[in-house]
Structure formats: C-alpha cells, structure tokens
Enzyme design. Structure first.
Site, short mmCIF file in Angstrom:
data_model
loop_
_atom_site.label_atom_id
_atom_site.label_comp_id
_atom_site.label_asym_id
_atom_site.label_seq_id
_atom_site.Cartn_x
_atom_site.Cartn_y
_atom_site.Cartn_z
N GLU A 92 0.84 -1.17 0.04
CA GLU A 92 0.13 0.11 0.07
C GLU A 92 1.02 1.21 -0.01
O GLU A 92 2.06 1.21 0.28
CB GLU A 92 -0.81 0.06 1.22
CG GLU A 92 -0.05 -0.50 2.47
CD GLU A 92 0.96 0.36 3.15
OE1 GLU A 92 0.83 1.50 2.88
OE2 GLU A 92 1.73 -0.02 3.38
N GLY A 110 7.05 0.12 3.54
CA GLY A 110 5.64 -0.25 2.94
C GLY A 110 5.86 -0.28 1.34
O GLY A 110 6.81 -0.90 0.93
N GLU A 111 4.99 -0.10 0.42
CA GLU A 111 4.88 0.12 -0.99
C GLU A 111 5.21 -1.51 -1.47
O GLU A 111 5.53 -1.74 -2.59
CB GLU A 111 6.43 0.76 -1.50
CG GLU A 111 6.21 2.23 -1.10
CD GLU A 111 7.74 2.93 -1.87
OE1 GLU A 111 8.32 2.16 -2.55
OE2 GLU A 111 8.05 3.77 -1.43
N CYS A 112 4.82 -2.20 -0.30
CA CYS A 112 4.91 -3.69 -0.97
C CYS A 112 6.32 -4.20 -0.93
O CYS A 112 6.65 -5.55 -1.47
CB CYS A 112 4.17 -4.01 -2.04
SG CYS A 112 3.36 -5.58 -2.45
#
Length: 344
Positions: A165, A307-309
């Site tokens: 996300e 984050g950001e996967c």
C-alpha cells in the site's frame, strides 16, 4: 476464468467468507511425497521446504510454479490526516503514485531485480475517507466497493499476489483497527509512521482512542471495523486476499498496514488467512504484536518499514528459491546418492 461474486454490501462479503475453498490436499500430498526423496538431509532446507509445499497447496496444482509473481500497491487517502497524525502532507500519496508510475521508487527497483510484475491501484485519491474522529471512515457501500475492487484486481494467472500500500495516514488507521480488534492500549499499537516524534506519536494514540471509543457499539465484526476506521486501499487489500483465495493464488502480505487489512477476516472465518504468508517484520511496533495475535511468523526481518509492498516482493526471492529447489533438485535415485542408513 473465475468470475467473482457480485458485491454490493458488506453482507455480500460476509456470505462469501462462509464458503471459502480449502487447501488442495492432492497437491500438498504430492509435495510431501517428493521432499524426502531430494538429495539433502531431511529438513535441511528448513522453512524453504514448507514454502514449496504451501505454494503448491494454495496454487492448487503440482508441481508449484513461481514464474509469474505479481505485486499490487493500493493507494488511498485518509481523512483522519486532518488531525495531525502524519509527518507528511496528504499530497504525498499522489506524488508517490506518480513516482511509482515513472519507475522511480524502491518498489520499482525490487520488482525489476526479482522479476515481479508491478500494478499500482489508485483508490479515489481525490476523495479521502471521512475523518473517523467525526464520522465512520466509509459507508457500507463504499467499503464494499473497495473490497470488490480488490477481489477483481488479482489475476488468476499470478503465481503469487504480493499486497502492499501507499497512503499518508494509513498507519493511524491500522493502529485504530488493531485496537478495535484486539484491545490493549492506544499507544502500544502506535509507531512513527512516516517519521513522527514522541509527541506526535502521543497525538496519534489519542486520535485512535477517540475513534475506537466512538464506534465501539457499532463494530460487530472485522468488516464493521474496516468500515468505521479503515481506508479504501486497506479494504481493497482485504478484497484482494479474498479474491486470491477464490482464484487459487497464494498471497504474500507486506507490513503493518497490509497485515492489518488481513486481520479483519479471521473474525468471520478462522481459516481465511491460511493462503497468506507475511513477507517481513515491519519496524512499525504494532506489526510484531499483530503477527503474534494472528499466529503468523514473518519470513524475514530486514529492519524495514517503507511499505510500498517492498517486504512482500523481497520475499519472492525466497519463494523462487523454495520452488526451484523442490522442483529441480535431483532425487537420491536420480543422482545415485545413497540414502540414510537404516542403522542410523
């Protein structure tokens, strides 16, 4: 192609969760039979052996495959940011999405290095959710629509769906959801997020306490909690987890926010996360507590909290190694290597 059920309300989602498909026992059995035949001492590849079997079990096929991994980064904005809970302004969400699309972020480099397809999913960024200290974050219809979107995004040709996300304010929403689901204190679930100082974390804890108290009588299960306190990108991750299960795609969760999006499901089906692994332990302090509550052990700990996967995609390297070893190692018979002596 698997057609997804129609979703109009959260009750539709609840119904789907009563009928989730289970593991493919035939694929699991085939993996279990092959593993002891490979040219290595039993159990010597540790969790990699378990990963290979898990992949086959939830792909619903044997042998397992890891040639088409996909990462989905869901982006959403949160009205609660108005309460001063983030070190960065809300505009950063859109700016980072543009950076993803240009190929300039950390997730772009990891996907390129590991051969992972990247999909960036924008969740109505110009319309943040409601400030949950004043109103529920989403209506039933809005939350159901975000879940439905996530369910349909996962491609059944993916060998694993990595879910991550981007959203300023979403660690606040995550901490609030965890407090509502598992109790404890506001402060224990709160971390720095994008870089809050100690007073900022205190303010964040105060805000989530207000939100959870406000809706305490209206949250009867995890979907109610998501509706009242979550974000569109988080609800979409919840939907992606459900959709992946229906399409026989294993899931690799990222950090605190993604795992929180998953955490709303076991209250409706205790086996809902069996097809999910967690790629890494986030340095966001609430993540370690949450993993214990869910009975999940992350695959690695690299002191990350971006984050950001990124943590989920990094774990694809482990999945690729696990599947390659399971599928392509020689057996004792093929390599003419003696097996363990019966006297031992």
């Amino acid at each position: 192609m698997n057609k997804m059920p129609t979703i109009n309300t959260l009750d539709d989602v609840r119904q789907i969760l009563t009928e989730l498909p289970g593991p493919d026992l035939e694929a699991a059995g085939a993996a279990k039979m092959r593993e002891p035949q490979l040219t290595k001492p039993a159990g010597s590849l540790g969790r990699l052996e378990q990963l290979a079997a898990w992949t086959a079990t939830w792909q619903g096929r044997y042998p397992p495959r890891m040639k088409n991994p996909t990462a989905h980064v869901f982006a959403g904005n949160h009205g609660v940011v108005a309460q001063g809970v983030s070190a960065f302004p809300q505009d950063v969400t859109k700016q980072m999405v543009a950076n993803f699309e240009r190929g300039g972020a950390a997730i772009n480099q990891m996907c390129k290095a590991l051969g992972v397809n990247l999909c960036v999913e924008q969740m109505d960024l110009d319309n943040p959710t409601q400030d949950f200290t004043e109103n529920p974050a989403m209506t039933d219809t809005e939350c159901a629509a975000a879940i439905a979107f996530g369910m349909n995004v996962v491609d059944e040709t993916s060998d694993v769906a990595c879910l991550g996300e981007m959203g300023i304010g979403n660690t606040t929403a995550s901490a609030a959801i965890c407090l509502a689901l598992f109790g404890g204190s506001s402060l224990q679930w709160c971390g720095p997020g994008t870089g809050l100082d100690k007073p900022g974390i205190g303010r964040k804890a105060e805000v989530i306490g207000i939100g959870v108290k406000l809706y305490k009588g209206h949250m009867h299960d995890g979907l109610d909690v998501m509706r009242c306190l979550g974000g569109r990108e988080m609800a979409a991750i919840t939907g992606a987890i459900i959709g992946a299960r229906l399409k026989k795609v294993p899931v690799m969760l990222d950090g605190f926010v993604s795992t929180t999006a998953a955490a709303v499901l076991p209250s409706l089906n205790k086996r809902a996360l069996d097809h999910c692994k967690v790629g890494h332990v986030s340095q966001e302090p609430g993540h370690k507590i949450l993993l214990e509550k869910l009975g999940k052990v992350a695959l690695q700990d690299q002191n990350m909290r971006l984050g950001e996967c990124t943590g989920a995609v990094l774990a694809v390297a482990l999945l690729k190694a696990a599947v390659a070893c399971h599928n392509d190692m020689a057996t004792f018979a093929e390599a003419s290597v003696s097996t363990k002596s019966a006297e031992n």
